[in-house]
Every structure is written in C-alpha cells, then in structure tokens.
Design an enzyme around this catalytic site. Structure first.
Site, PDB file in Angstrom:
ATOM      1  N   TYR A 173     -13.793  -3.860  10.065  1.00  0.00           N
ATOM      2  CA  TYR A 173     -12.226  -3.148  10.139  1.00  0.00           C
ATOM      3  C   TYR A 173     -11.413  -3.210  11.498  1.00  0.00           C
ATOM      4  O   TYR A 173     -10.260  -3.599  11.375  1.00  0.00           O
ATOM      5  CB  TYR A 173     -12.532  -1.881   9.559  1.00  0.00           C
ATOM      6  CG  TYR A 173     -11.220  -0.912   9.526  1.00  0.00           C
ATOM      7  CD1 TYR A 173     -10.363  -1.180   8.529  1.00  0.00           C
ATOM      8  CD2 TYR A 173     -10.927   0.114  10.685  1.00  0.00           C
ATOM      9  CE1 TYR A 173      -9.235  -0.403   8.670  1.00  0.00           C
ATOM     10  CE2 TYR A 173      -9.807   0.753  10.543  1.00  0.00           C
ATOM     11  CZ  TYR A 173      -8.930   0.662   9.521  1.00  0.00           C
ATOM     12  OH  TYR A 173      -7.849   1.518   9.581  1.00  0.00           O
TER      13      TYR A 173
ATOM     14  N   GLY B  60       0.840  -1.220  -0.177  1.00  0.00           N
ATOM     15  CA  GLY B  60      -0.164  -0.090   0.085  1.00  0.00           C
ATOM     16  C   GLY B  60       0.788   1.369   0.081  1.00  0.00           C
ATOM     17  O   GLY B  60       0.311   2.255   0.779  1.00  0.00           O
TER      18      GLY B  60
ATOM     19  N   SER C 276      -4.138  -0.160  14.333  1.00  0.00           N
ATOM     20  CA  SER C 276      -4.952   1.228  14.376  1.00  0.00           C
ATOM     21  C   SER C 276      -5.813   1.404  15.847  1.00  0.00           C
ATOM     22  O   SER C 276      -5.691   0.336  16.296  1.00  0.00           O
ATOM     23  CB  SER C 276      -6.082   0.859  13.482  1.00  0.00           C
ATOM     24  OG  SER C 276      -7.178   2.030  13.795  1.00  0.00           O
TER      25      SER C 276
HETATM   26  N1  LIG Z   1      -6.512   6.777   7.744  1.00  0.00           N
HETATM   27  C1  LIG Z   1      -6.595   6.734   8.927  1.00  0.00           C
HETATM   28  O1  LIG Z   1      -7.234   7.579   9.400  1.00  0.00           O
HETATM   29  C2  LIG Z   1      -5.820   5.527   9.571  1.00  0.00           C
HETATM   30  C3  LIG Z   1      -5.921   5.498  10.926  1.00  0.00           C
HETATM   31  C4  LIG Z   1      -5.499   4.513  11.706  1.00  0.00           C
HETATM   32  C5  LIG Z   1      -4.644   3.179  10.834  1.00  0.00           C
HETATM   33  N2  LIG Z   1      -4.747   3.292   9.713  1.00  0.00           N
HETATM   34  C6  LIG Z   1      -3.995   2.515   8.812  1.00  0.00           C
HETATM   35  O2  LIG Z   1      -3.087   2.918   7.917  1.00  0.00           O
HETATM   36  C7  LIG Z   1      -2.775   2.150   6.860  1.00  0.00           C
HETATM   37  C8  LIG Z   1      -3.006   2.933   5.456  1.00  0.00           C
HETATM   38  O3  LIG Z   1      -4.187   3.562   5.491  1.00  0.00           O
HETATM   39  P1  LIG Z   1      -4.304   4.715   4.562  1.00  0.00           P
HETATM   40  O4  LIG Z   1      -5.503   5.404   5.427  1.00  0.00           O
HETATM   41  O5  LIG Z   1      -3.128   5.183   4.044  1.00  0.00           O
HETATM   42  O6  LIG Z   1      -5.338   4.087   3.416  1.00  0.00           O
HETATM   43  P2  LIG Z   1      -5.268   4.499   1.921  1.00  0.00           P
HETATM   44  O7  LIG Z   1      -4.949   5.770   1.589  1.00  0.00           O
HETATM   45  O8  LIG Z   1      -6.708   3.890   1.207  1.00  0.00           O
HETATM   46  O9  LIG Z   1      -3.923   3.680   1.176  1.00  0.00           O
HETATM   47  C9  LIG Z   1      -4.417   2.067   1.116  1.00  0.00           C
HETATM   48  C10 LIG Z   1      -3.198   1.543   0.078  1.00  0.00           C
HETATM   49  O10 LIG Z   1      -3.534   0.131   0.254  1.00  0.00           O
HETATM   50  C11 LIG Z   1      -3.431  -0.194  -1.032  1.00  0.00           C
HETATM   51  N3  LIG Z   1      -4.462  -1.309  -0.979  1.00  0.00           N
HETATM   52  C12 LIG Z   1      -5.535  -1.574  -0.800  1.00  0.00           C
HETATM   53  N4  LIG Z   1      -6.150  -2.779  -0.988  1.00  0.00           N
HETATM   54  C13 LIG Z   1      -5.121  -3.655  -1.577  1.00  0.00           C
HETATM   55  C14 LIG Z   1      -4.983  -4.779  -1.783  1.00  0.00           C
HETATM   56  N5  LIG Z   1      -6.064  -5.532  -1.950  1.00  0.00           N
HETATM   57  N6  LIG Z   1      -3.539  -5.257  -2.086  1.00  0.00           N
HETATM   58  C15 LIG Z   1      -2.518  -4.416  -2.195  1.00  0.00           C
HETATM   59  N7  LIG Z   1      -2.655  -3.178  -2.007  1.00  0.00           N
HETATM   60  C16 LIG Z   1      -4.190  -2.769  -1.345  1.00  0.00           C
HETATM   61  C17 LIG Z   1      -3.924   0.882  -1.848  1.00  0.00           C
HETATM   62  O11 LIG Z   1      -3.539   0.742  -3.251  1.00  0.00           O
HETATM   63  P3  LIG Z   1      -4.398   0.060  -4.503  1.00  0.00           P
HETATM   64  O12 LIG Z   1      -5.935   0.543  -4.092  1.00  0.00           O
HETATM   65  O13 LIG Z   1      -4.066   0.388  -5.601  1.00  0.00           O
HETATM   66  O14 LIG Z   1      -4.229  -1.464  -4.040  1.00  0.00           O
HETATM   67  C18 LIG Z   1      -3.318   2.143  -1.043  1.00  0.00           C
HETATM   68  O15 LIG Z   1      -1.716   2.152  -1.719  1.00  0.00           O
HETATM   69  C19 LIG Z   1      -4.005   1.303   6.984  1.00  0.00           C
HETATM   70  O16 LIG Z   1      -3.463  -0.327   7.548  1.00  0.00           O
HETATM   71  C20 LIG Z   1      -4.893   1.471   8.056  1.00  0.00           C
HETATM   72  O17 LIG Z   1      -5.593   0.682   8.597  1.00  0.00           O
HETATM   73  C21 LIG Z   1      -5.392   4.385   8.759  1.00  0.00           C
END
Ligand SMILES: NC(=O)c1ccc[n+]([C@@H]2O[C@H](COP(=O)([O-])OP(=O)(O)OC[C@H]3O[C@@H](n4cnc5c(N)ncnc54)[C@H](OP(=O)(O)O)[C@@H]3O)[C@@H](O)[C@H]2O)c1
Length: 333
Positions: free
Chosen positions: A193, A16, A146
């Site tokens: 989630y 990701g 998270s």
């Molecule tokens: N945003 C928040 O507030 C928050 C808070 C706490 C924790 N987190 C954690 O932080 C991490 C990153 O989240 P983010 O907010 O940065 O999300 P994001 O912007 O949606 O990025 C997700 C990434 O994962 C990839 N991805 C999604 N499905 C996939 C799959 N099946 N296989 C391979 N890659 C995949 C996406 O690219 P593609 O779609 O091209 O595959 C993208 O690069 C996650 O683990 C999330 O749980 C986020």
C-alpha cells in the site's frame, strides 16, 4: 443520471466517491459548488446509488450521478472512459483519482496484477491516459496519495500511521510479485500500500513533466497530489481481520488519543479532509497551482524518493506496457 434540473457548467469525476474521503469530497462539492456536475465512480452500484441519494438529501438540486468502475479491471476502466467521453456532459475539468485499497491478502486483479498496485496505480494510470484528451482547460487532476509514501529516513516525517516504508524496484516486480503467505502478509500488504502511494507521487510528477513538453493537449492542466491525513473510520481497513476492522471503524474515530497511541499519528476528520480535497479540485483559490503535494490544505515537500525522475520514467514507460495502451491512445509520449 445527473439531475436534469440544474445547469452545471463543468464536470468533476471522483473515483471511489461512494464512501470515505471520496464521498465527503463529492458531498462538499455538491453542497458548495453548484456549478459542478459530479460523477462518482466505484465498483458497487448499490453503494454508488446510495451515496448519490444521501448527497441529494443535503443538496437537492445537485447534479450528481454514480457510474460503475472497477480500477482492478483494464476492460472496466476502458468501458467507463468510453461511456463518459461519448456523452454530452458539461466539460470535464477535474479528475480526482481517489479510490484505493489496502489489502493484507495476496490477491491479483482480473488482469493478473497484484491488487494494490493494479488498483491504486495502474487503474488510475490508464484512466488518466484515456481521459486526458477529453479534459477541457483549465483542468485539474488530483491524485490522492498518503503520508505512508514517506520513508522513515525522510526528515521530519513521523506521520506514517505505523506503516512500513515503501519498497519499490520496478513496475514489473510490483505488478507480478512472487506469492506470499502467512504472517508476512500483514507486513507485505501494508508495504505494498505504501509503495502504491509512492507510485501515485511518481505518476503525479511525471505527468506534469510530460504535460509541460506536450503541445497537443489543452493548457493549463494542473496536477497535484493530496494527503488527507490519517482518517480512522473509513472503509480502508476492509481487508483486515474483523477485530482490527471493528476498532478502526468504531473505536478510533471516537478516541483520537487512542489513534495517536496505537498508530503514532494524529487523526483527521473525514469531512474536513473531504472538503480540503474538494477545494483542491474545484475551488478558484487553487487555480493554476501545479506540482504540489498538499497535506490537508498546505503544500509541503513530498518524500525524497518521490523526486526520483529516473524511477518515475521507468514507472511510466512500464505502466504504459502493462495497461496495454494502444498507440493512438497514448496521450502523452
Ligand atoms: N483512511 C485513511 O486513513 C487514509 C489516509 C491517507 C490516505 N488515504 C487515501 O484516501 C483515499 C480514500 O480512502 P478511504 O479511506 O476513503 O477509503 P474507503 O473508505 O475504503 O473508500 C474507497 C473507495 O474506493 C472505491 N474502490 C475501491 N476499490 C475500487 C476499485 N477497484 N475500483 C473503483 N473503485 C474502488 C470504494 O468503492 P467500491 O468498494 O464500491 O469500489 C470506495 O468508494 C485512498 O486513496 C487512500 O489511499 C486514506
């Protein structure tokens, strides 16, 4: 392909890494730690290439490439791992399991698993197993969890961003839940989630226990879990209704007070969290640290449920069967 003009000495894989937190972590490594060869892995090859180009603009000599990986497909995970491990790369010394989805639709992966559990836990479980024998010590594994993995009964945990408590019985039940429809999905999708993020914690702690007992693998391999904090603006709301997504992507990043009001938690900036994640994976300051749950840049206790060794064992053993790990592949018994 990685930029051949650099002399990167070690490889970090970031699932990701094309956007959001993973992209910012990759960008921070590229601009700050030139000795690292970076592989970002995600589904969209276009987004992966665009991320590489964007990072190269800031770090022209960075050794970075994008590789296709779909964590929702066991075959894709196997293809990715086989391709990575068959190449002459600088030694793989860091794996950042960062990719995740938050879906509020009732979907299944190509292998038939509920999507959230399939991508966020099972895909990373298999990837870790396949890459473990190829890590070169000292190596680090970071599982991005998270604050949503906490339950509201955990002392002092208010930062759940308005998410439901996790609900876990068995890995089989998480992988093959009965179909749901209608309004329930908003709640159940968000609960799945949170549950997947608790599974990330069990995976982290069980992996450490098994690494400690296994003498075949190189040492040290350290394993930590990371909570980046609430980061409005990322792609995580992609499955929500357009108005909700629009507010998440365009309004909340600009008005922190509104995030606090609507989600009950203080927001953090994605670049800051990305830098924290990058340091945890590659900075000498975190060398040798293992078994921690890092919120931002501080180790804190994780949810009381995350320390349940019985469930962690069940999750591990069932995950091995669900991803159909073949005996010669089992890195850790
Ligand atoms: N945003 C928040 O507030 C928050 C808070 C706490 C924790 N987190 C954690 O932080 C991490 C990153 O989240 P983010 O907010 O940065 O999300 P994001 O912007 O949606 O990025 C997700 C990434 O994962 C990839 N991805 C999604 N499905 C996939 C799959 N099946 N296989 C391979 N890659 C995949 C996406 O690219 P593609 O779609 O091209 O595959 C993208 O690069 C996650 O683990 C999330 O749980 C986020």
């Amino acid at each position: 392909m990685s930029n051949p003009t650099t002399a990167a000495a070690k490889t970090v894989i970031i699932t990701g890494g094309s956007m959001g937190l993973g992209f910012q972590a990759a960008r921070h490594i590229a601009t700050t730690y030139p000795q690292w060869n970076i592989i970002i892995a995600n589904r969209s090859t276009t987004a992966g290439q665009e991320a590489v180009q964007a990072i190269r603009k800031q770090a022209p000599s960075a050794s970075i490439e994008a590789q296709p990986l779909d964590l929702g497909s066991l075959a894709s995970v196997r293809t990715f791992a086989a391709s990575i491990t068959s190449r002459k790369l600088p030694p793989i010394q860091a794996l950042i399991c960062n990719a995740a989805l938050q879906v509020v639709s009732d979907t299944r992966t190509v292998d038939g698993f509920e999507t959230t559990f399939g991508v966020n836990h099972l895909g990373h479980f298999l990837l870790t197993q396949l890459l473990l024998p190829h890590l070169v010590a000292p190596a680090r594994i970071i599982n991005v969890s998270s604050g949503t993995h906490f339950s509201s009964t955990d002392v002092g945990q208010a930062d759940k961003g308005g998410m439901p408590d996790p609900a876990y019985t068995t890995a089989q039940a998480a992988a093959f839940p009965p179909p749901v429809s209608g309004g329930d999905l908003q709640f159940i999708g968000r609960q799945r989630y949170a549950t997947s993020k608790l599974a990330n914690m069990w995976h982290t702690y069980e992996l450490i226990r098994r690494l400690e007992q296994d003498t075949r693998l190189p040492r040290p391999i350290t394993v930590n879990a990371f909570d980046p904090g609430l980061m409005p603006g990322t792609g995580l709301a992609r499955d929500y209704a357009p108005p909700v997504r629009w507010v998440w992507e365009n309004v909340l990043p600009r008005i922190p007070a509104l995030t606090r009001l609507m989600l009950g938690a203080a927001p953090t900036s994605v670049p800051v969290s990305g830098a924290n994640l990058a340091r945890l994976a590659v900075d000498p300051a975190w060398e040798g640290i293992t078994g921690k749950y890092i919120q931002g840049d501080q180790a804190i206790p994780s949810a009381s449920a995350s320390y349940d060794e019985h469930i962690a064992r069940e999750l591990w053993e069932s995950s091995k069967e669900l991803v159909k790990l073949k005996t010669p592949e089992v890195a850790l018994a």
